[in-house]
Design an enzyme around this catalytic site. Structure first.
Site, PDB file in Angstrom:
ATOM      1  N   ASN A 131       0.847  -1.196   0.000  1.00  0.00           N
ATOM      2  CA  ASN A 131       0.000   0.000   0.000  1.00  0.00           C
ATOM      3  C   ASN A 131       0.879   1.241   0.000  1.00  0.00           C
ATOM      4  O   ASN A 131       1.319   1.707   1.041  1.00  0.00           O
ATOM      5  CB  ASN A 131      -0.930  -0.023   1.224  1.00  0.00           C
ATOM      6  CG  ASN A 131      -1.860   1.187   1.263  1.00  0.00           C
ATOM      7  OD1 ASN A 131      -1.660   2.164   0.536  1.00  0.00           O
ATOM      8  ND2 ASN A 131      -2.876   1.128   2.106  1.00  0.00           N
ATOM      9  N   CYS A 134      -2.259   5.295   0.175  1.00  0.00           N
ATOM     10  CA  CYS A 134      -3.171   5.969   1.086  1.00  0.00           C
ATOM     11  C   CYS A 134      -2.799   7.456   1.232  1.00  0.00           C
ATOM     12  O   CYS A 134      -1.700   7.781   1.669  1.00  0.00           O
ATOM     13  CB  CYS A 134      -3.124   5.271   2.440  1.00  0.00           C
ATOM     14  SG  CYS A 134      -4.433   5.805   3.515  1.00  0.00           S
ATOM     15  N   CYS A 341     -37.381  12.874 -31.153  1.00  0.00           N
ATOM     16  CA  CYS A 341     -37.174  14.119 -30.400  1.00  0.00           C
ATOM     17  C   CYS A 341     -38.402  14.420 -29.535  1.00  0.00           C
ATOM     18  O   CYS A 341     -39.540  14.355 -29.997  1.00  0.00           O
ATOM     19  CB  CYS A 341     -36.911  15.266 -31.364  1.00  0.00           C
ATOM     20  SG  CYS A 341     -36.724  16.866 -30.544  1.00  0.00           S
ATOM     21  N   CYS A 351     -25.721  23.903 -27.383  1.00  0.00           N
ATOM     22  CA  CYS A 351     -24.920  24.314 -28.540  1.00  0.00           C
ATOM     23  C   CYS A 351     -24.843  25.832 -28.626  1.00  0.00           C
ATOM     24  O   CYS A 351     -23.793  26.409 -28.886  1.00  0.00           O
ATOM     25  CB  CYS A 351     -25.511  23.739 -29.822  1.00  0.00           C
ATOM     26  SG  CYS A 351     -24.463  24.038 -31.269  1.00  0.00           S
ATOM     27  N   CYS A 377     -21.803  23.095 -37.665  1.00  0.00           N
ATOM     28  CA  CYS A 377     -21.547  21.982 -36.740  1.00  0.00           C
ATOM     29  C   CYS A 377     -20.104  21.519 -36.875  1.00  0.00           C
ATOM     30  O   CYS A 377     -19.659  21.161 -37.962  1.00  0.00           O
ATOM     31  CB  CYS A 377     -22.510  20.828 -37.021  1.00  0.00           C
ATOM     32  SG  CYS A 377     -22.238  19.403 -35.947  1.00  0.00           S
ATOM     33  N   CYS A 387     -28.672  15.217 -24.919  1.00  0.00           N
ATOM     34  CA  CYS A 387     -30.003  14.728 -25.323  1.00  0.00           C
ATOM     35  C   CYS A 387     -30.469  13.614 -24.385  1.00  0.00           C
ATOM     36  O   CYS A 387     -29.746  12.642 -24.172  1.00  0.00           O
ATOM     37  CB  CYS A 387     -29.949  14.205 -26.755  1.00  0.00           C
ATOM     38  SG  CYS A 387     -31.547  13.566 -27.309  1.00  0.00           S
TER      39      CYS A 387
END
Lengths: 449, 440
Positions: A131, A134, A341, A351, A377, A387
């Site tokens: 370890n 940590c 849609c 956008c 675009c 979306c």
């Protein structure tokens, strides 16, 4: 039928799902219960000189109604005497000889390392995990991430361990470092048989805005903790990839960080992990989540025709390139499926305000379906990401796939922008509205301005 | 086929009239508000007659700012709590929620709205500061949704307001005419008290304005007068036997029920005449009062009913049956009603035509007339220069001002009887019309 058996540097387990060294592996009771439920291995809660813990140890990041998307702790290594842990390791191994029991260790001196390595081997541990990760409590004492952040020290301790270890040694890495491959390479140089990553990330998960104290609160005060849970997976995946791709690391990897379902595990394996370790998901939902994880992985492997984990381990690595090797001629633009849609117009506002003003609204207020202005675009994906409807906005390929030109190739050819107003600027011919148009654009009711 | 046992105690009444939209717990409100997509130019806002910024108040609930949520609601609609409960949200905001297009349950906007406003009403926290005093005084006739909304807005604009209310309680049909499973009297009255506390308008109860002398005094004492008197009692049907014992207006029935609860007498076989929302309420309520059979009758087909489809659905679910294409021709009985004689209709070129010889009798012991409310034309005729249209509605300009420039009107008396939310929206705009008038 998929064969889930794994072998990480000689540590065998019936499946790649291990419990990470953490509260769920605090006792033999928990580990037996986990193995009984179907888990393949467990990394014991870090052993060493027992600590004294504080009360109030965990904090969480909730996102809306989803709890614990991020999680942090200020708990230290085991607070139980070593002899109790050793006895329980033996008991677990006796009852589950084919499952992997790995002892996580953290001590200070060479003598302590030698002693404890022998002790856990004698108890029956199949492997050792060092370890070095940590990020709270132990590092201030020169252990944990204090070691993981100093490759030379790390290498030295790995060498001490390897002087006496007969079982495979895994070095657990801290992500609180700028280049994860440096400690990974040091681990290899020291003779480590494998690496595991990531340990938790130094964090403050939130602040109590009435008491003015971060969480978790210990008598009105707090301290930084170690961050984990689903929110850290992207960081973990990237670090696993960095180690898997680096030719000088070249060690088997146990992937850790936000794994909670079969898909997460597949992603880690595709980036080079042999096993994965799980903690937060078990702390949230219990050992029972293995009921979803195992059949999920089996179904995926059967569908893809993968017989073993090795069949797809690292399969995504060849597809991860440097940015300058990506094809600049590749062109996608967004496409809205009007029949799917629902008219939320989140794509429009994302956008419009957050990207390239490439989505238009209908002039008919009754028609809420936006449309893509193809010439504006840039193919950034943002609309498809915001979306809420599956497969409603898709990114469609617009180039013919015949051309291939990378930034690296353009650089070599001297065909890149070099001055501030260079005509080769990528955005030179992209349409942007005039600034003052922002103030005359029609706004919905309630929007200020 | 009574689905409901006749209630004999307050507890049984409360069980039968369990709220249609019960108050949300904090947890439920948190989960529900988490679902909101935060649409751009959200359709729910457009669908709300008062245009509440719904996505913002939902986000405020989600982000543990319920005072802010209530403020957002009241900014647009002074009847925020009443509307959260009584609005036909299925037809308005919730009907417009984009989730409907995804076959996902729309956000429960009405219940979220009631949740936020309930919190602030209970805490009595003041959210608004009234406008700088203008020295102008406005009289408001009627303490219903229109009158109170107008009063709040006028106070925001700095004008002093006295409301004259004919009855003992404010809130108009919210107290006297809404189905008890939509809004309790306490909730309705508490909201008005909450508003009155922070806006400081005066309400004079049991002060009906009925005669020319009272109007003269108002005209003399005030700079402007707002008429928010709503509508009158149920109109008579105009058929023989209407005066028999057991025949009453649906609205009067609802009022009695709201105030007497389980002590309201309800027949075993109830016939409700009419296809509007009040008729549906009366039918649903008769079922809940344990009537053995409740029959709605309507002159045309189900698709032509004035009631919202969800109200008809509720009446059916409560146990009502319906007779379509029937016209009541006589109420039968010897003193008390024993039945209604109907004749069947057929539709022909948009008109209804009675089918000769198709008369039949539907036995009953109670008839509720859901035939619409009459207009309070007597008072209105006393206002000089006030014009009523053919349906008895007050004619106003875009500022809600009547031809007599000192008078303004909104709500049911002006729109003919729509929803609380319409009255709230119109009255708020009317207050601005008054403000413009007073500034001249």
């Amino acid at each position: 039928m998929a064969d889930l058996r794994t072998n990480l540097a000689g540590i065998k387990s019936p499946n790649p799902f291990w419990l990470a060294s953490a509260p769920p592996t605090n006792s033999g009771y928990q580990i037996m219960k986990a193995f009984d439920a179907g888990w393949g291995g467990a990394v014991w809660k870090t052993l060493g000189v027992p600590v004294v813990n504080v009360s109030s140890r965990y904090g969480a990041v909730n996102y809306r109604d989803k709890r614990m998307v991020g999680f942090n702790n200020i708990e230290l290594i085991t607070d139980r005497p070593l002899k109790d842990n050793l006895r329980e390791i033996s008991e677990v191994k006796k009852r589950f000889p084919d499952h992997a029991v790995i002892a996580s260790l953290m001590v200070e001196t060479k003598e302590e390392w030698h002693q404890i390595v022998r002790d856990v081997e004698n108890a029956g541990a199949d492997g050792i995990e060092l370890n070095f990760g940590c990020p709270h409590g132990m590092c201030e004492r020169g252990m944990g991430s204090a070691v993981g952040q100093e490759p030379k020290v790390l290498q030295m301790i790995v060498e001490w361990v390897k002087e006496v270890a007969k079982v495979p040694v895994i070095t657990k890495l801290t992500p609180n470092i700028s280049d994860i491959t440096r400690p990974a390479r040091a681990a290899r140089a020291g003779g480590s048989d494998a690496i595991s990553l990531i340990n938790t990330i130094q964090s403050i998960v939130g602040v109590d805005i009435d008491q003015f104290v971060p969480y978790p609160i210990v008598d009105g005060k707090s301290t930084n903790g170690g961050y984990c849970g689903p929110a850290v997976k992207p960081i973990a995946l990237n670090m696993v990839k960095n180690c898997a791709q680096h030719p000088d690391v070249n060690l088997p990897i146990s992937g850790i960080g936000g794994v909670e379902n079969w898909r997460d595990a597949v992603e880690f394996i595709l980036l080079g992990a042999t096993t994965v370790q799980v903690c937060t998901a078990v702390m949230h939902f219990g050992f029972g989540i293995i009921r979803e994880i195992l059949p999920g992985l089996e179904r995926y492997m059967d569908e893809k025709g993968f017989k073993t984990i090795d069949d797809f381990r690292g399969k995504a690595l060849p597809n991860i390139k440097h940015w300058e090797d990506l094809n600049l001629k590749y062109k996608v633009t967004a496409s809205i499926n009007e029949s799917k849609c629902i008219g939320c117009q989140l794509c429009y506002t994302a956008c419009e305000d957050g990207a390239h003003q490439a989505i238009a609204l209908s002039s008919d207020p009754a028609n809420r379906i936006p449309s893509i202005i193809d010439e504006n675009c840039v193919g950034c994906n943002l609309c498809s990401l915001v979306c809420p409807v599956e497969d409603c906005i898709t990114m469609e390929r617009r180039d013919d796939g015949k051309e291939h030109l990378t930034w690296g190739e353009r650089t070599a050819a001297g065909n890149i922008p070099k001055t501030f107003d260079d005509p080769l600027a990528g955005g030179l011919h992209h349409w942007v509205p005039e600034p003052a148009e922002a103030l005359v654009k029609k706004k919905p009711k309630h929007y200020k301005g | 086929m009574a689905e409901y046992k006749r209630p004999t105690t307050e507890a049984e009444f409360a069980a039968n009239f369990h709220p249609k939209k019960p108050l949300m717990s904090d947890t439920e409100a948190y989960y529900e508000s988490s679902r909101c997509l935060y649409c751009y130019d959200a359709p729910c806002i457009t669908a709300c007659p008062t245009g509440i910024d719904i996505p913002t108040f939902i986000r405020q609930i989600n982000n543990d700012n319920k005072d802010g949520a209530a403020k957002t609601i009241y900014d647009s609609n002074w009847m925020g709590h009443a509307c959260g409960n009584v609005c036909p949200t299925e037809e308005l905001c919730e009907g417009a929620c984009v989730y409907n297009h995804q076959d996902v349950k729309p956000i429960e906007i009405g219940r979220l709205q009631a949740h936020a406003t309930d919190k602030v009403i209970r805490s009595k926290k003041k959210l608004f500061i009234t406008g700088k005093p203008t020295g102008k005084k406005v009289a408001v006739i009627g303490a219903g949704p229109a009158g109170v909304s107008c009063a709040c807005e006028l106070r925001m604009l700095g004008h002093a307001v006295d409301i004259y209310e004919a009855r003992e309680k404010p809130s108009g049909l919210c107290v006297y005419g809404v189905a008890p499973y939509k809004l309790t009297n306490e909730e309705a009255v508490d909201e008005i008290a909450y508003l009155q506390e922070q806006f400081g308008f005066n309400v004079h109860y049991k002060k009906p304005v009925t005669g020319r002398a009272e109007l003269d005094k108002l005209e003399k004492d005030y700079d402007a007068i707002f008429i928010g008197i709503g509508l009158g009692g149920t109109s008579a049907l105009g058929i023989p036997g209407e005066d028999k014992k057991g025949v009453m207006g649906a609205l009067e029935f609802v009022e009695e029920l709201r105030n007497k609860h389980h002590a309201t007498p309800v027949g075993n076989k109830v016939i409700v005449l009419g296809g509007g929302n009040t008729a549906m309420d009366a039918a649903s309520e008769s079922c809940r009062m344990g009537a053995e059979s409740v029959t709605i009758s309507y002159r045309r087909g189900p698709e032509e009913m004035g009631a919202y489809s969800f109200e008809f659905d509720l009446a059916k679910k409560s146990g009502s049956k319906a007779l379509f294409n029937v016209t009541p021709v006589e109420v039968l009985g010897n003193g008390s009603v024993t039945g209604v004689k109907f004749i069947r209709n057929k539709a022909a070129y948009g008109k209804i035509e009675e089918i000769p010889g198709s008369e039949f009798v539907e036995p009953c012991d109670m008839v509720l007339l859901g035939t619409g409310q009459g207009k309070q034309v007597e008072l209105l005729k006393l206002v000089s220069g006030l014009t009523l249209d053919q349906k008895g509605r007050i004619v106003v300009n875009e500022n809600y001002q009547v031809d007599n420039p000192k008078y303004f009107a909104a709500g049911d008396a002006m729109n003919g009887g729509v929803e609380v939310v319409n009255a709230a929206a119109e009255a708020k705009r009317a207050a601005h019309g008054i403000d413009q008038y007073l500034k001249k």
